[in-house]
Scaffold this active site. Structure first.
Site, short mmCIF file in Angstrom:
data_model
loop_
_atom_site.label_atom_id
_atom_site.label_comp_id
_atom_site.label_asym_id
_atom_site.label_seq_id
_atom_site.Cartn_x
_atom_site.Cartn_y
_atom_site.Cartn_z
N ASP A 8 -143.46 0.11 32.18
CA ASP A 8 -143.44 -0.05 34.00
C ASP A 8 -141.90 -0.06 34.27
O ASP A 8 -141.39 -1.19 34.06
CB ASP A 8 -144.01 -1.20 34.38
N GLU A 39 -144.19 3.28 38.10
CA GLU A 39 -145.05 2.88 39.19
C GLU A 39 -144.34 1.91 40.25
O GLU A 39 -144.61 1.63 41.25
CB GLU A 39 -146.30 2.50 38.96
N ASN A 40 -143.36 1.34 39.44
CA ASN A 40 -142.58 0.24 40.29
C ASN A 40 -141.03 0.46 40.43
O ASN A 40 -140.32 -0.49 40.70
CB ASN A 40 -142.89 -1.08 39.46
N HIS A 68 -149.99 1.37 41.93
CA HIS A 68 -148.92 1.52 43.09
C HIS A 68 -148.56 2.87 43.48
O HIS A 68 -147.64 2.90 44.14
CB HIS A 68 -147.86 0.59 42.84
N HIS A 151 -153.61 2.37 32.13
CA HIS A 151 -152.92 1.27 33.11
C HIS A 151 -153.91 0.28 33.52
O HIS A 151 -154.58 0.56 34.50
CB HIS A 151 -152.31 2.15 34.46
N HIS A 178 -146.96 -5.63 32.42
CA HIS A 178 -145.35 -5.88 32.21
C HIS A 178 -145.05 -6.96 31.36
O HIS A 178 -144.12 -7.58 31.30
CB HIS A 178 -144.93 -6.57 33.73
FE LIG Z 1 -146.48 -2.14 37.00
FE LIG Z 2 -149.88 -1.52 37.88
#
Ligand SMILES: [Fe+2]
Ligand SMILES: [Fe+2]
Length: 277
Positions: A8, A39-40, A68, A151, A178
């Protein structure tokens, strides 16, 4: 052949360490294909087309996302047109994006990539196990190297997916928590597995966000802006070696690039981007 999955990417610090180090990393580690969970990447949530393009320019071959995915609606145009970015395969059919894709690695090997979302401690989605069966049946049979980004939150869910797909895919690698797990291994059927490859972003943080902000909200119940943190930026990923002819994994190892190493790699890169910090 060698595959790198980057965990991530969080915010600008995460994007910068990727764009600054991936060109030199590809050379140093002999990596044939780079997959990144982004995604972040847009201020900590979602992905913007401009960031997607910068990741591509830096040598990322394929992008996966997660819960996300649609936080930045601009990304929908990329999801529906680009051939190297996927939505979670257990999202509804009407959700924008492709459930799997095939990219060509530097050595010429076609590599299929799909992402699945877990259902424990997460928003309800379709069955990830049924979705895994579906995408594997849809992928061209001649594409032997197949990577699944699972995920998900729960380690039990992730282990179960790894065991479920053992012998049917090259790797089941986890994202979303994470936090890197120390359980990388190759299952008996030849599938590389790890619960979570970790976060690419600021580690002096709570999962990438400012510690003081998360703490304030936790203690007082009052909402604050969970800004992306800045300190101790690291790239976390996992490298899998695979046999192109069979798709079997032969090795798996964790990769961490800290700030000092990132500077050294950036210095060795033909076209360096802006400083990591
Ligand atoms: Fe994430
Ligand atoms: Fe996530």
């Amino acid at each position: 052949m060698r595959i790198l999955l980057i965990g991530d990417i969080v915010g600008k610090p995460g994007e910068r360490i990727v764009t600054r180090t991936v060109p030199a990393l590809r050379q140093r580690e002999n990596i044939d294909v780079v997959i990144a969970n982004a995604e972040n990447a847009a201020d900590g949530s979602g992905l913007a087309p401009s960031i997607y393009r910068r990741l591509m320019a830096a040598g990322v071959d394929c992008v996966t996302l997660g819960d996300h995915i649609y936080r930045r609606s601009e990304i929908v145009s990329v999801l529906t047109t680009a051939e190297n970015i996927v939505k979670p395969a257990n999202f509804p059919a009407a959700a924008p994006g492709k459930p799997w894709c095939v990219v060509t690695a530097a050595d010429g090997t076609p590599v299929a990539v799909a992402s699945l979302l877990g259902r424990v401690f997460m928003r309800p989605v379709d069955c990830p196990w049924a979705a895994a069966d579906r995408v594997l049946a849809e992928m061209p049979p001649e594409v032997k190297v197949r990577i699944i980004d699972f995920h998900a939150e729960a380690t039990s869910d992730k282990q179960l997916m790894g065991r479920y797909l053992d012998g049917r895919v090259t790797a089941v690698l986890g994202t979303h928590t994470h936090v890197t797990t120390a359980d990388e291994q190759i299952f008996p059927g030849g599938t590389a597995f790890q619960c979570d490859v970790g976060m690419t972003g600021p580690h002096a943080s709570i999962l990438g966000r400012r510690i003081d902000r998360v703490l304030e909200t936790t203690l007082t119940f009052q909402p604050t802006q969970f800004e992306v943190a800045t300190g101790d930026v690291r790239l976390c990923g996992t490298i899998v070696d695979a046999e192109p002819a069979t798709g079997r994994a032969t090795a798996i190892r964790r990769l961490v690039v800290n700030e000092q190493e990132a500077e050294e790699l950036a210095a060795a890169t033909p076209v360096a981007g802006p400083p990591v910090m």
